[in-house]
Design a protein around this motif. Structure first.
Motif, mmCIF file in Angstrom:
data_model
loop_
_atom_site.group_PDB
_atom_site.id
_atom_site.type_symbol
_atom_site.label_atom_id
_atom_site.label_comp_id
_atom_site.label_asym_id
_atom_site.label_seq_id
_atom_site.Cartn_x
_atom_site.Cartn_y
_atom_site.Cartn_z
ATOM 1 N N ALA A 1 0.873 -1.054 -0.126
ATOM 2 C CA ALA A 1 0.255 -0.093 -0.099
ATOM 3 C C ALA A 1 0.789 0.952 0.161
ATOM 4 O O ALA A 1 0.269 1.994 -0.858
ATOM 5 N N GLU A 2 2.103 1.521 0.499
ATOM 6 C CA GLU A 2 2.319 2.633 1.015
ATOM 7 C C GLU A 2 3.280 2.996 -0.731
ATOM 8 O O GLU A 2 3.496 3.788 -1.278
ATOM 9 N N VAL B 1 -6.792 3.785 -3.079
ATOM 10 C CA VAL B 1 -5.907 2.678 -2.863
ATOM 11 C C VAL B 1 -5.624 2.057 -1.823
ATOM 12 O O VAL B 1 -6.078 1.244 -1.157
ATOM 13 N N LYS B 2 -6.605 3.349 -0.610
ATOM 14 C CA LYS B 2 -6.353 3.272 0.893
ATOM 15 C C LYS B 2 -7.844 2.265 0.476
ATOM 16 O O LYS B 2 -7.263 0.770 1.781
ATOM 17 N N MET C 1 -6.239 -1.235 -0.370
ATOM 18 C CA MET C 1 -5.048 -2.645 -0.079
ATOM 19 C C MET C 1 -5.082 -1.990 1.482
ATOM 20 O O MET C 1 -4.800 -3.383 1.702
ATOM 21 N N GLU C 2 -6.310 -1.331 2.708
ATOM 22 C CA GLU C 2 -6.048 -1.017 3.321
ATOM 23 C C GLU C 2 -7.914 -1.101 4.509
ATOM 24 O O GLU C 2 -7.171 -2.460 5.238
#
Ligand code: AMP
Ligand code: GLY
Length: 422
Positions: A126-127, A166-167, A170-171
């Motif tokens: 994710a980063e 994305v968050k 993925m998170e």
């Protein structure tokens, strides 16, 4: 022959109606089917993802041929299990179904074999993905790797939206493990075309092209849905474009899958965008599209069962696959609130004199009454000599179908009509 068709949507209803035209067909079982499909097939209470249940049923009932239609059982390996038990199937095995099951796989396949598609990056961290979208060109497209009920594609117009996309995948794991990896890709522009193609792993025979309308409301507003209506053929898909797609996309894809040791047998769905730089692949699906199938199969003149068995047996090159020159329009009637929450349980009734095909998706039979039981309730498909007449005929019959909380788009085919005028 005794057939079994896995699935319960309007697509499955269209497949079953078309299969019934084949002189070889004696009985069709639908697993699980639905209240509307029950008019055309024997519905059996076995879920579409129940692989053991399907194998058991096929053996107990001496099924001669199985058609596995939805993405989930294909990606889970239902064809492998049935074929392993001696039941011939239409549909890709697990190794080939990955072309839809993993976007990372399909993007890497296209890159390796030079098949035109949007440029992209893959992330499993994710980063790193967040770092990348901070400078990626906008709009940017963020896709979950795995199956996500058709909702795993997020188009970010702004930096904030890209970061949020994305968050969430993925998170926050909005789509579960399907979001362990993501593809971030270039935003493409141009008309979209759906092309379903029969293939036996060597030969590919495209069906008539179609155009889906994915947004819930008129003028392409509202949320993305599974599809609110379709027309076929798609006027943007000219003979020239078809020729280019055959040479640069269809044949190379079939050859690439074979070269990877994953020969694809069944229906391969090419989601294409006709960009200023030529046709590019937006996505592959390992199955018939819905509601594309509801306009494509009514235009098929040759025998569907023969085409399906040829895909399975590797004899597609010798098999007649033919479509009429007519036009079809399918209007999906849905429950108000779809694709989010909606009420169900309303009785469905039809006025006399419907000429269109009605393909039922979300309905159940209770005490002899057909009740709404899903977001997309049914599709009304009319076939005519030209597109304006097909659209008019479909909407005329939509007026003859009634159920509580119904809604539908009023502009299915509008974009195609505009394209024809230009
Ligand atoms: P999919 O679920 O892959 O069919 O994507 C849903 C929709 O998102 C497609 O029908 C396109 O309209 C849009 N889309 C997907 N990828 C791209 C892209 N790279 N550029 C522009 N639009 C896209
Ligand atoms: N109508 C789009 C799909 O079947 O995926």
């Amino acid at each position: 022959m005794k057939l079994m068709v896995i699935g319960s949507g309007g697509r499955e209803h269209a497949v079953i109606r078309k299969l019934k035209e084949s002189p070889q067909v004696e009985t069709i079982y639908a697993l699980p089917g639905n209240g509307g499909i029950a008019a055309d097939a024997v519905c059996v209470d076995i879920g579409a993802k129940d692989i053991d249940g399907a194998v058991r049923f096929a053996k107990e009932n001496a099924i001669d041929f199985a058609v596995v239609t939805p993405d989930d059982p294909l990606v889970l390996g239902m064809v492998d299990a049935l074929e392993g038990a001696g039941v011939p199937c239409f549909g890709p095995d697990k190794k080939a179904a990955i072309i839809e099951g993993s976007k990372v796989f399909s993007k890497n396949l296209m890159k390796k074999y030079g098949i035109p598609t949007a440029s992209y990056e893959v992330f499993d961290d994710a980063e790193k993905a967040l770092e990348y979208v901070k400078t990626a060109p906008l709009p940017t497209v963020v896709k979950a790797d795995g199956l996500a009920l058709g909702k795993g594609v997020l188009i970010a117009q702004t930096r904030e939206e890209a970061i949020e996309a994305v968050k969430s995948i993925m998170e926050d794991k909005k789509f579960g493990a399907s979001g362990d990896q993501i593809v971030v890709e270039e935003f493409l522009t141009g008309p979209e075309v759906s092309v379903l193609a029969f293939t036996d792993g060597v030969t590919v025979k495209p069906m008539v092209s179609s155009m889906d309308h994915k947004r819930a409301h008129d003028n392409d507003t509202g949320l993305n849905t599974g599809g609110m209506g379709t027309v076929a053929p798609n006027p943007y898909y000219t003979k020239d474009v078809a020729g280019v797609c055959m040479e640069t996309i269809f044949k190379p894809t079939i050859a690439a899958m074979a070269a990877e040791g994953r020969p694809f047998k069944g229906c391969l769905y090419f989601g294409l965008m006709l960009t200023p730089d030529g046709p590019k692949v937006i996505e592959y699906n390992c199955r018939f599209g819905d509601p594309e199938t509801q306009v494509v199969l009514p235009l098929m003149e040759s025998d569907l069962l023969e085409a399906m068995t040829a895909c399975r047996n590797g004899t597609l090159d010798k098999t007649d696959v033919r479509f009429s020159d007519k036009h079809a329009c399918c209007v999906i009637m849905a429950s108000n609130g779809y694709p989010e929450s909606y009420e169900k349980g309303y009785e469905i009734s039809y006025d006399a004199g419907i000429k269109a095909q009605v393909y039922v998706a979300g309905a159940k039979l209770e005490d002899g009454k057909l009740l709404t039981n899903g977001g997309r309730v049914l599709g009304v498909t009319a076939v005519a000599e030209n597109l304006p007449e097909a659209i008019k005929a479909a909407y005329a019959d939509v007026e003859k179908v009634h159920f509580g909380n119904a809604f539908y788009r009023h502009d299915i085919g509008g974009l195609a009509l505009k394209a024809l005028e230009n």
